[in-house]
Write a protein that holds these residues in place. Structure first.
Motif, short mmCIF file in Angstrom:
data_model
loop_
_atom_site.label_atom_id
_atom_site.label_comp_id
_atom_site.label_asym_id
_atom_site.label_seq_id
_atom_site.Cartn_x
_atom_site.Cartn_y
_atom_site.Cartn_z
N ARG A 119 0.84 -1.21 0.00
CA ARG A 119 0.00 0.00 0.00
C ARG A 119 0.87 1.26 0.00
NH1 ARG A 119 -3.12 -3.27 3.35
NH2 ARG A 119 -2.33 -2.30 5.24
N LEU A 120 1.95 1.22 0.78
CA LEU A 120 2.86 2.37 0.79
C LEU A 120 3.54 2.55 -0.56
CD1 LEU A 120 4.47 1.91 4.33
CD2 LEU A 120 2.94 3.76 3.60
N LYS A 122 2.21 1.79 -3.48
CA LYS A 122 1.20 2.38 -4.37
C LYS A 122 1.06 3.87 -4.15
CE LYS A 122 -1.56 -1.80 -4.87
NZ LYS A 122 -2.81 -2.48 -4.50
N LYS A 123 1.31 4.32 -2.93
CA LYS A 123 1.24 5.75 -2.62
C LYS A 123 2.52 6.49 -2.97
CE LYS A 123 -1.95 4.95 1.18
NZ LYS A 123 -2.16 5.00 2.63
N ILE A 148 1.56 9.28 6.81
CA ILE A 148 0.33 8.60 6.45
C ILE A 148 -0.69 8.87 7.55
CG2 ILE A 148 -0.73 6.37 5.90
CD1 ILE A 148 1.43 7.34 3.93
N GLN A 150 -4.40 8.29 8.73
CA GLN A 150 -5.58 7.48 8.48
C GLN A 150 -6.42 7.42 9.74
OE1 GLN A 150 -3.82 3.77 7.18
NE2 GLN A 150 -4.35 4.25 5.09
#
Length: 158
Positions: A119-120, A122-123, A148, A150
């Motif tokens: 996920r990191l 992809k960011k 991040i 959230q």
């Protein structure tokens, strides 16, 4: 005895031992509960225990949303070298006081760490590369100042 049967008998013995330990723990907890009930009745003889709240325990090894990602970012910020998924998994397990020698727990944690790192990636916060010939990846932070943020669900705050 055949090797397969021997292995099954060994596994059965392990499960029986775990069941006995769980039954002993349940017996201790029931005794503790009985003592608490008796103590409460000293002060409130007409108490109805059915109406009392039950506090459910969180699932084992539960983490708040984004907690693992934040920890991984901290670890990657402080690293001078590429970190493998396995190295980061061990760091997560040590930080969360998990049993590192439990193979099933280590595999589950490695999967969670891998998903968090993906996920990191992809960011655009981290990048990965192959670490050797197998499927193992190593990781490096690309945006050290990334934070991040959230909340509880889907990145929403509260």
């Amino acid at each position: 005895m055949k090797p397969v049967v021997h292995g099954l008998v060994k596994k059965r013995a392990e499960i029986v031992g775990r069941i006995q330990a769980a039954q002993e723990e349940a017996a201790r907890l029931i005794a503790d509960l009985d003592h608490l009930d008796a103590s409460i009745r000293l002060f409130e003889p007409d108490v109805d225990f059915d109406d009392m709240p039950v506090k459910y325990l969180p699932p084992p090894n539960a983490a708040f949303r984004g907690e693992v990602q934040r920890f991984l970012l901290e670890q990657l910020r402080g690293a001078t070298r590429w970190q493998t998924t396995d190295q980061l998994t061990v760091k997560v397990m040590v930080q969360r006081r998990m049993n590192e020698s439990d193979k099933a727990l280590r595999t589950l944690t490695r999967k969670r760490v891998g998903h968090s790192l993906s996920r990191l990636r992809k960011k655009g916060v981290v990048r990965s590369r192959k670490a050797g010939k197998g499927p193992l990846l190593s990781w490096k932070i690309t945006a050290p100042d990334a934070d991040i943020v959230q909340g509880w669900r889907n990145g929403a705050s509260s």
